[in-house]
Design a protein around this motif. Structure first.
Motif, mmCIF file in Angstrom:
data_model
loop_
_atom_site.group_PDB
_atom_site.id
_atom_site.type_symbol
_atom_site.label_atom_id
_atom_site.label_comp_id
_atom_site.label_asym_id
_atom_site.label_seq_id
_atom_site.Cartn_x
_atom_site.Cartn_y
_atom_site.Cartn_z
ATOM 1 N N MET A 36 1.225 -0.861 -9.455
ATOM 2 C CA MET A 36 1.321 -0.814 -8.000
ATOM 3 C C MET A 36 1.804 -2.155 -7.460
ATOM 4 O O MET A 36 2.667 -2.206 -6.574
ATOM 5 C CB MET A 36 -0.040 -0.452 -7.393
ATOM 6 N N LYS A 37 1.280 -3.226 -8.003
ATOM 7 C CA LYS A 37 1.696 -4.558 -7.561
ATOM 8 C C LYS A 37 3.183 -4.781 -7.842
ATOM 9 O O LYS A 37 3.918 -5.248 -6.970
ATOM 10 C CB LYS A 37 0.858 -5.633 -8.252
ATOM 11 N N ARG A 64 1.167 -1.706 -1.547
ATOM 12 C CA ARG A 64 -0.019 -2.372 -1.008
ATOM 13 C C ARG A 64 -0.583 -1.538 0.136
ATOM 14 O O ARG A 64 -0.023 -1.523 1.230
ATOM 15 C CB ARG A 64 0.343 -3.765 -0.478
ATOM 16 N N ILE A 114 -3.912 -5.410 -6.135
ATOM 17 C CA ILE A 114 -3.308 -4.952 -4.878
ATOM 18 C C ILE A 114 -4.047 -5.454 -3.639
ATOM 19 O O ILE A 114 -3.900 -4.906 -2.559
ATOM 20 C CB ILE A 114 -3.191 -3.414 -4.856
#
Length: 167
Positions: free
Chosen positions: A41-42, A47, A70
């Motif tokens: 996700m990062k 975010r 995140i």
């Protein structure tokens, strides 16, 4: 434009004698995969501004393992994400109003049903992956032209479908 992130909880262990399904914790693979999907996700710039998380132990632990990647400060934990259907998930998501990015940490089959229902179009590879099933620690990223308060079936664009192994 808004972003909906649907994260299925990570792999959990079997319930011990006398343990409720609701209380099952993640196993070692689940903790590793939850951290890996947080890192993914990062890398992808996902975010969330608002987080809805099932209050079941395995969902809470999934979020805890992903959180360092995140910048999660706060989450709304709700037992209804454990027991409701995809329509109930959508009702919860709509309460985020104008939040630009919302993360939901929940359970199958609701995650798969909702991801498929909302994604009217999308990246072909992501759509193919989602239609192959929604594995533990899977993450669907669905974009909408407007606010999530108006999210409806067929209105989203499935931008990505990430798994710890594939990313």
């Amino acid at each position: 434009m808004s972003l909906l992130l649907l994260l299925r909880h990570a792999k959990s262990g079997w319930a011990l004698p006398g343990m409720r399904d609701f209380d099952r914790p993640l196993d070692e693979t689940g903790r590793r995969d939850a951290a890996a999907i947080g890192a993914a996700m990062k890398r992808n710039g996902y975010r969330p501004n608002v987080i809805f998380c099932s209050s079941a132990a395995r969902a809470r632990e999934t979020l805890e393992c992903a959180a360092p990647y995140i910048d999660i400060r706060d989450a709304i934990y709700t037992p209804t994400l454990y027991s409701t259907d995809a329509g109930g998930y959508l009702e919860t998501i709509r309460t985020a109003d104008d939040a630009p990015a919302v993360l939901v940490v929940g359970h199958n089959p609701m995650m798969e049903d909702l991801g498929m229902a909302l994604s009217g179009d999308g990246d072909e590879t992501a759509r193919h992956a989602l239609h192959g099933g929604f594995p533990t620690s899977g993450l669907a990223a669905v974009r909408f032209q407007g606010s999530l308060a108006a999210a409806a079936p067929g209105q989203g664009f499935l931008e990505a479908f990430l798994t710890p192994e594939a990313d």
